[in-house]
Design an enzyme around this catalytic site. Structure first.
Site, PDB file in Angstrom:
ATOM      1  N   THR A  49     -16.402  70.761  14.821  1.00 11.40           N
ATOM      2  CA  THR A  49     -16.852  69.770  13.851  1.00 11.40           C
ATOM      3  C   THR A  49     -18.306  69.986  13.478  1.00 11.40           C
ATOM      4  O   THR A  49     -18.670  70.006  12.291  1.00 11.40           O
ATOM      5  CB  THR A  49     -16.679  68.357  14.432  1.00 11.40           C
ATOM      6  OG1 THR A  49     -15.314  68.165  14.790  1.00 11.40           O
ATOM      7  CG2 THR A  49     -17.080  67.301  13.423  1.00 11.40           C
ATOM      8  N   THR A  50     -19.163  70.179  14.484  1.00 12.00           N
ATOM      9  CA  THR A  50     -20.590  70.367  14.231  1.00 12.00           C
ATOM     10  C   THR A  50     -20.858  71.680  13.521  1.00 12.00           C
ATOM     11  O   THR A  50     -21.871  71.831  12.841  1.00 12.00           O
ATOM     12  CB  THR A  50     -21.370  70.308  15.552  1.00 12.00           C
ATOM     13  OG1 THR A  50     -20.969  69.136  16.260  1.00 12.00           O
ATOM     14  CG2 THR A  50     -22.862  70.262  15.324  1.00 12.00           C
ATOM     15  N   TYR A 112      -5.439  63.622   8.988  1.00  8.64           N
ATOM     16  CA  TYR A 112      -4.913  63.148   7.714  1.00  8.64           C
ATOM     17  C   TYR A 112      -3.415  62.857   7.755  1.00  8.64           C
ATOM     18  O   TYR A 112      -2.966  61.817   7.296  1.00  8.64           O
ATOM     19  CB  TYR A 112      -5.217  64.133   6.571  1.00  8.64           C
ATOM     20  CG  TYR A 112      -4.789  63.608   5.212  1.00  8.64           C
ATOM     21  CD1 TYR A 112      -5.546  62.643   4.562  1.00  8.64           C
ATOM     22  CD2 TYR A 112      -3.627  64.056   4.605  1.00  8.64           C
ATOM     23  CE1 TYR A 112      -5.147  62.134   3.337  1.00  8.64           C
ATOM     24  CE2 TYR A 112      -3.223  63.554   3.379  1.00  8.64           C
ATOM     25  CZ  TYR A 112      -3.983  62.591   2.749  1.00  8.64           C
ATOM     26  OH  TYR A 112      -3.584  62.080   1.543  1.00  8.64           O
ATOM     27  N   TYR A 138      -8.830  68.591  21.737  1.00 13.18           N
ATOM     28  CA  TYR A 138      -9.954  67.823  21.187  1.00 13.18           C
ATOM     29  C   TYR A 138      -9.390  66.536  20.613  1.00 13.18           C
ATOM     30  O   TYR A 138      -8.668  66.559  19.620  1.00 13.18           O
ATOM     31  CB  TYR A 138     -10.662  68.667  20.123  1.00 13.18           C
ATOM     32  CG  TYR A 138     -11.866  68.049  19.449  1.00 13.18           C
ATOM     33  CD1 TYR A 138     -12.503  66.927  19.941  1.00 13.18           C
ATOM     34  CD2 TYR A 138     -12.386  68.637  18.295  1.00 13.18           C
ATOM     35  CE1 TYR A 138     -13.608  66.391  19.314  1.00 13.18           C
ATOM     36  CE2 TYR A 138     -13.499  68.121  17.654  1.00 13.18           C
ATOM     37  CZ  TYR A 138     -14.105  66.992  18.161  1.00 13.18           C
ATOM     38  OH  TYR A 138     -15.195  66.467  17.536  1.00 13.18           O
ATOM     39  N   ARG A 143     -11.940  60.649  13.601  1.00 15.02           N
ATOM     40  CA  ARG A 143     -11.897  61.660  12.547  1.00 15.02           C
ATOM     41  C   ARG A 143     -10.471  62.023  12.143  1.00 15.02           C
ATOM     42  O   ARG A 143     -10.232  62.371  10.983  1.00 15.02           O
ATOM     43  CB  ARG A 143     -12.623  62.934  13.002  1.00 15.02           C
ATOM     44  CG  ARG A 143     -14.131  62.777  13.144  1.00 15.02           C
ATOM     45  CD  ARG A 143     -14.780  64.096  13.539  1.00 15.02           C
ATOM     46  NE  ARG A 143     -16.214  63.963  13.698  1.00 15.02           N
ATOM     47  CZ  ARG A 143     -17.103  64.057  12.700  1.00 15.02           C
ATOM     48  NH1 ARG A 143     -16.681  64.302  11.478  1.00 15.02           N
ATOM     49  NH2 ARG A 143     -18.387  63.922  12.940  1.00 15.02           N
ATOM     50  N   LYS A 166     -11.721  67.834  25.296  1.00 10.19           N
ATOM     51  CA  LYS A 166     -12.962  67.251  24.784  1.00 10.19           C
ATOM     52  C   LYS A 166     -12.616  65.840  24.335  1.00 10.19           C
ATOM     53  O   LYS A 166     -11.886  65.646  23.358  1.00 10.19           O
ATOM     54  CB  LYS A 166     -13.527  68.066  23.618  1.00 10.19           C
ATOM     55  CG  LYS A 166     -14.780  67.428  23.017  1.00 10.19           C
ATOM     56  CD  LYS A 166     -15.289  68.188  21.806  1.00 10.19           C
ATOM     57  CE  LYS A 166     -16.518  67.481  21.222  1.00 10.19           C
ATOM     58  NZ  LYS A 166     -17.023  68.158  20.005  1.00 10.19           N
ATOM     59  N   ILE A 206     -19.556  68.741  25.900  1.00  9.78           N
ATOM     60  CA  ILE A 206     -19.537  69.549  24.677  1.00  9.78           C
ATOM     61  C   ILE A 206     -20.413  68.780  23.707  1.00  9.78           C
ATOM     62  O   ILE A 206     -20.004  67.782  23.120  1.00  9.78           O
ATOM     63  CB  ILE A 206     -18.114  69.764  24.144  1.00  9.78           C
ATOM     64  CG1 ILE A 206     -17.263  70.476  25.188  1.00  9.78           C
ATOM     65  CG2 ILE A 206     -18.153  70.572  22.840  1.00  9.78           C
ATOM     66  CD1 ILE A 206     -15.819  70.709  24.775  1.00  9.78           C
TER      67      ILE A 206
END
Length: 296
Positions: A49-50, A112, A138, A143, A166, A206
């Site tokens: 993501t980052t 989504y 994750y 999100r 994570k 993380i």
């Protein structure tokens, strides 16, 4: 903690440095990797993501894996983000990352589409079964729109390549229960909650904040590991304004780049749309000024 997990404990969720025209900046990638290694990171996540994963091509993630692996020379594990909401795309990404030399894969749940728990398990099973590279699940429902349940995690924990998770749900009670029930290596994925997660038994972090202050996130892990919660609180008190400054205005990918550019680690805070370049938040500027002042 006597036995280190297979993908490390002190993992940075690395930003993807870019030039102002949106190309990946390999010199800045190398400088950032050097900075993370000097700060004691034993794992680097690329294309998460980052790292602005939705805007990166499969070839770009492969190139990042190769660049970071070449720079670390085995000093840190390289974990590649391979999640998407298209199972076949995630499988192809996992194979490409494995071919590029990734030591691990970070697999976010499909976003989504909001699949059922059966769909989540089948998706993750299909991707995790496509290579022999260790997988970190994750879980970030803010999100993706869906969270993995205890039952689903227990099923996925039976897969030979799934080694950890994570956890970015922000629910410490549930996290403690899931770690106990599944036996997976548990990594905190919410920087503001690093200390309580570590104190409750997380194997590591993380961390977005580790981009900017890896030596401090490493000291936090070490202090908790040594059983010195007093020292851990001192480190956490230093880190918390930075974590809040980076993560609460958000998005972390943009604010972390702004902080790194302000600190001179990378040359540009450029991001790709739909993100836009941000100035370093005032709280972060104050933190950087204090840390780099002669009296600090």
């Amino acid at each position: 903690m006597s036995t280190a997990p297979p993908l490390g404990r002190h993992l940075a969720a690395m930003v993807t440095p870019m030039t102002p025209d949106g190309r990946i900046s390999t010199p800045d990638v190398e400088r950032l990797v050097d900075h993370l290694l000097a700060g004691g990171c034993d794992g680097i996540v690329v294309g998460g993501t980052t790292g602005e994963a939705p805007t990166l091509t499969r070839d770009e993630i492969g190139a990042l894996v190769r660049s970071v692996a070449a720079r670390t020379k085995g000093a840190a594990h390289v974990i590649a983000g391979v999640g998407s909401n298209v199972t076949t795309d995630s499988i192809a990404a996992a194979r490409a990352a494995a071919t590029a030399g990734a030591d691990g894969l970070l697999l976010v749940t499909p976003y989504y589409s909001r699949p059922s728990q059966t769909g989540l398990v089948e998706h993750c099973s299909a991707v995790a079964g496509t290579t022999d590279v260790p997988v970190l699940l994750y879980d970030v429902p803010a999100r993706t729109g869906t969270a993995l349940t205890s039952a689903s995690l227990s099923r996925l924990a039976e897969l030979p390549t799934v080694v950890g998770i994570k956890d970015a749900k922000g629910d410490l009670v549930e996290s403690m229960a899931l770690a106990r029930e599944t036996g997976l290596d548990h990594y905190c994925g919410v920087d503001e909650l690093n200390l309580p997660h570590l104190a409750a038994g997380a194997v590591g972090l993380i961390s977005v904040v580790a981009n900017v202050a890896p030596e401090l996130t490493g000291r936090l892990i070490d202090a908790v590991d040594a059983g010195d919660l007093g020292a851990a609180r001192v480190v956490n008190d230093d880190l918390l304004p930075l974590a809040i400054g980076l993560m609460r205005p958000g998005p972390g990918a943009a604010t972390a780049k702004a902080a790194l550019a302000a600190a001179g680690v990378i040359s540009s805070a450029a991001v790709r749309l739909p993100l836009v370049e941000e100035a370093a938040p005032h709280a972060v500027e104050r933190w950087l000024t204090r840390r780099h002042s002669p009296a600090a």
